[in-house]
Design a protein around this motif. Structure first.
Motif, PDB file in Angstrom:
ATOM      1  N   HIS A 142       0.857  -1.189   0.000  1.00 25.40           N
ATOM      2  CA  HIS A 142       0.000   0.000   0.000  1.00 25.40           C
ATOM      3  C   HIS A 142       0.892   1.238   0.000  1.00 25.40           C
ATOM      4  CE1 HIS A 142      -3.856  -2.056   1.477  1.00 25.40           C
ATOM      5  NE2 HIS A 142      -2.983  -3.002   1.226  1.00 25.40           N
ATOM      6  N   PHE A 143       0.500   2.255  -0.720  1.00 20.19           N
ATOM      7  CA  PHE A 143       1.265   3.501  -0.809  1.00 20.19           C
ATOM      8  C   PHE A 143       1.118   4.322   0.462  1.00 20.19           C
ATOM      9  CE2 PHE A 143       1.703   7.895  -2.632  1.00 20.19           C
ATOM     10  CZ  PHE A 143       3.046   7.799  -2.916  1.00 20.19           C
ATOM     11  N   ALA A 144      -0.078   4.279   1.041  1.00 17.46           N
ATOM     12  CA  ALA A 144      -0.349   5.000   2.287  1.00 17.46           C
ATOM     13  C   ALA A 144      -1.580   4.386   2.940  1.00 17.46           C
ATOM     14  CB  ALA A 144      -0.584   6.482   2.029  1.00 17.46           C
ATOM     15  N   VAL A 145      -1.711   4.644   4.245  1.00 22.13           N
ATOM     16  CA  VAL A 145      -2.858   4.158   5.005  1.00 22.13           C
ATOM     17  C   VAL A 145      -3.387   5.303   5.861  1.00 22.13           C
ATOM     18  CG1 VAL A 145      -3.675   2.480   6.707  1.00 22.13           C
ATOM     19  CG2 VAL A 145      -1.837   1.834   5.119  1.00 22.13           C
ATOM     20  N   VAL A 146      -4.689   5.490   5.845  1.00 23.17           N
ATOM     21  CA  VAL A 146      -5.347   6.419   6.752  1.00 23.17           C
ATOM     22  C   VAL A 146      -5.995   5.544   7.817  1.00 23.17           C
ATOM     23  CG1 VAL A 146      -7.114   8.188   7.013  1.00 23.17           C
ATOM     24  CG2 VAL A 146      -5.740   8.099   4.915  1.00 23.17           C
ATOM     25  N   ALA A 147      -5.476   5.647   9.043  1.00 21.87           N
ATOM     26  CA  ALA A 147      -5.909   4.752  10.114  1.00 21.87           C
ATOM     27  C   ALA A 147      -6.545   5.545  11.250  1.00 21.87           C
ATOM     28  CB  ALA A 147      -4.700   3.968  10.634  1.00 21.87           C
ATOM     29  N   ASN A 148      -7.616   4.983  11.817  1.00 23.92           N
ATOM     30  CA  ASN A 148      -8.226   5.642  12.963  1.00 23.92           C
ATOM     31  C   ASN A 148      -8.860   4.628  13.897  1.00 23.92           C
ATOM     32  OD1 ASN A 148     -10.322   5.201  11.064  1.00 23.92           O
ATOM     33  ND2 ASN A 148     -11.528   6.855  11.915  1.00 23.92           N
ATOM     34  N   ARG A 149      -9.129   5.094  15.131  1.00 22.14           N
ATOM     35  CA  ARG A 149      -9.704   4.261  16.187  1.00 22.14           C
ATOM     36  C   ARG A 149     -10.931   4.928  16.771  1.00 22.14           C
ATOM     37  NH1 ARG A 149      -6.884   3.356  20.978  1.00 22.14           N
ATOM     38  NH2 ARG A 149      -6.423   5.555  21.047  1.00 22.14           N
ATOM     39  N   GLY A 150     -11.925   4.130  17.106  1.00 26.53           N
ATOM     40  CA  GLY A 150     -13.140   4.660  17.712  1.00 26.53           C
ATOM     41  C   GLY A 150     -12.883   5.364  19.029  1.00 26.53           C
ATOM     42  N   GLU A 151     -11.914   4.861  19.799  1.00 27.46           N
ATOM     43  CA  GLU A 151     -11.629   5.436  21.112  1.00 27.46           C
ATOM     44  C   GLU A 151     -11.166   6.892  21.026  1.00 27.46           C
ATOM     45  OE1 GLU A 151     -11.475   1.095  21.371  1.00 27.46           O
ATOM     46  OE2 GLU A 151     -10.541   2.491  20.002  1.00 27.46           O
ATOM     47  N   LEU A 190      -2.317   9.610   8.934  1.00 26.35           N
ATOM     48  CA  LEU A 190      -1.858   9.285   7.593  1.00 26.35           C
ATOM     49  C   LEU A 190      -0.479   8.672   7.735  1.00 26.35           C
ATOM     50  CD1 LEU A 190      -2.200   9.379   4.537  1.00 26.35           C
ATOM     51  CD2 LEU A 190      -1.314  11.710   4.586  1.00 26.35           C
ATOM     52  N   VAL A 191      -0.346   7.428   7.302  1.00 23.95           N
ATOM     53  CA  VAL A 191       0.887   6.678   7.468  1.00 23.95           C
ATOM     54  C   VAL A 191       1.426   6.320   6.085  1.00 23.95           C
ATOM     55  CG1 VAL A 191       1.918   4.616   8.496  1.00 23.95           C
ATOM     56  CG2 VAL A 191      -0.025   5.726   9.624  1.00 23.95           C
ATOM     57  N   SER A 192       2.698   6.628   5.850  1.00 23.95           N
ATOM     58  CA  SER A 192       3.325   6.286   4.572  1.00 23.95           C
ATOM     59  C   SER A 192       4.793   5.978   4.808  1.00 23.95           C
ATOM     60  CB  SER A 192       3.195   7.452   3.584  1.00 23.95           C
ATOM     61  OG  SER A 192       4.031   8.518   3.968  1.00 23.95           O
ATOM     62  N   LYS A 193       5.431   5.450   3.787  1.00 23.70           N
ATOM     63  CA  LYS A 193       6.863   5.171   3.875  1.00 23.70           C
ATOM     64  C   LYS A 193       7.693   6.435   3.664  1.00 23.70           C
ATOM     65  CE  LYS A 193       6.804   0.366   2.398  1.00 23.70           C
ATOM     66  NZ  LYS A 193       7.285  -0.591   1.398  1.00 23.70           N
ATOM     67  N   THR A 194       7.080   7.476   3.116  1.00 23.99           N
ATOM     68  CA  THR A 194       7.840   8.660   2.719  1.00 23.99           C
ATOM     69  C   THR A 194       7.887   9.767   3.760  1.00 23.99           C
ATOM     70  OG1 THR A 194       5.896   9.598   1.625  1.00 23.99           O
ATOM     71  CG2 THR A 194       7.362   8.238   0.276  1.00 23.99           C
ATOM     72  N   ALA A 195       7.116   9.624   4.859  1.00 23.14           N
ATOM     73  CA  ALA A 195       7.073  10.697   5.865  1.00 23.14           C
ATOM     74  C   ALA A 195       6.649  10.117   7.203  1.00 23.14           C
ATOM     75  CB  ALA A 195       6.096  11.781   5.421  1.00 23.14           C
ATOM     76  N   PRO A 196       6.925  10.834   8.280  1.00 20.76           N
ATOM     77  CA  PRO A 196       6.407  10.394   9.586  1.00 20.76           C
ATOM     78  C   PRO A 196       4.888  10.438   9.572  1.00 20.76           C
ATOM     79  CG  PRO A 196       7.988  12.204   9.834  1.00 20.76           C
ATOM     80  CD  PRO A 196       7.723  12.047   8.377  1.00 20.76           C
ATOM     81  N   GLU A 197       4.258   9.666  10.463  1.00 22.20           N
ATOM     82  CA  GLU A 197       2.797   9.659  10.520  1.00 22.20           C
ATOM     83  C   GLU A 197       2.282  11.066  10.814  1.00 22.20           C
ATOM     84  OE1 GLU A 197       1.545   8.186  14.912  1.00 22.20           O
ATOM     85  OE2 GLU A 197       2.695   6.758  13.744  1.00 22.20           O
TER      86      GLU A 197
END
Length: 87
Positions: free
Chosen positions: A33-42, A54-61
């Protein structure tokens, strides 16, 4: 199977720690995956607003708060990342 495809995925979890969520996101990056947008209900409960990373290989989250801010930051990140010569 499509290395030229810049797949951005979304991952929502509940009853997971931030570290567990980030592990899931980084695992997706390792799977191509090029990037992931991740979130939690809490975090919605804690902030009383949408929170995503926003998590990617090219930058810090990147932590993003608020639906419109999340959308704006994803679009801005995509414009910069997809037009970057390193991609």
């Amino acid at each position: 199977t499509y290395p030229q495809l810049k797949m951005i995925s979304f991952k929502y979890e509940e009853n997971r720690s931030h570290e567990q969520l980030m592990n899931i996101a980084y695992d997706r990056l390792e799977k191509g995956h090029f990037a992931v947008v991740a979130n939690r209900g809490e975090e919605f409960i804690q902030y009383q607003d949408q929170v995503a990373y926003l998590v990617s290989k090219t930058a810090p989250e990147i932590k993003m708060v608020g639906k419109s801010n999340i959308a704006d930051q994803i679009v801005n990140w995509m414009e910069v990342s997809l037009n970057s010569p390193q991609v």
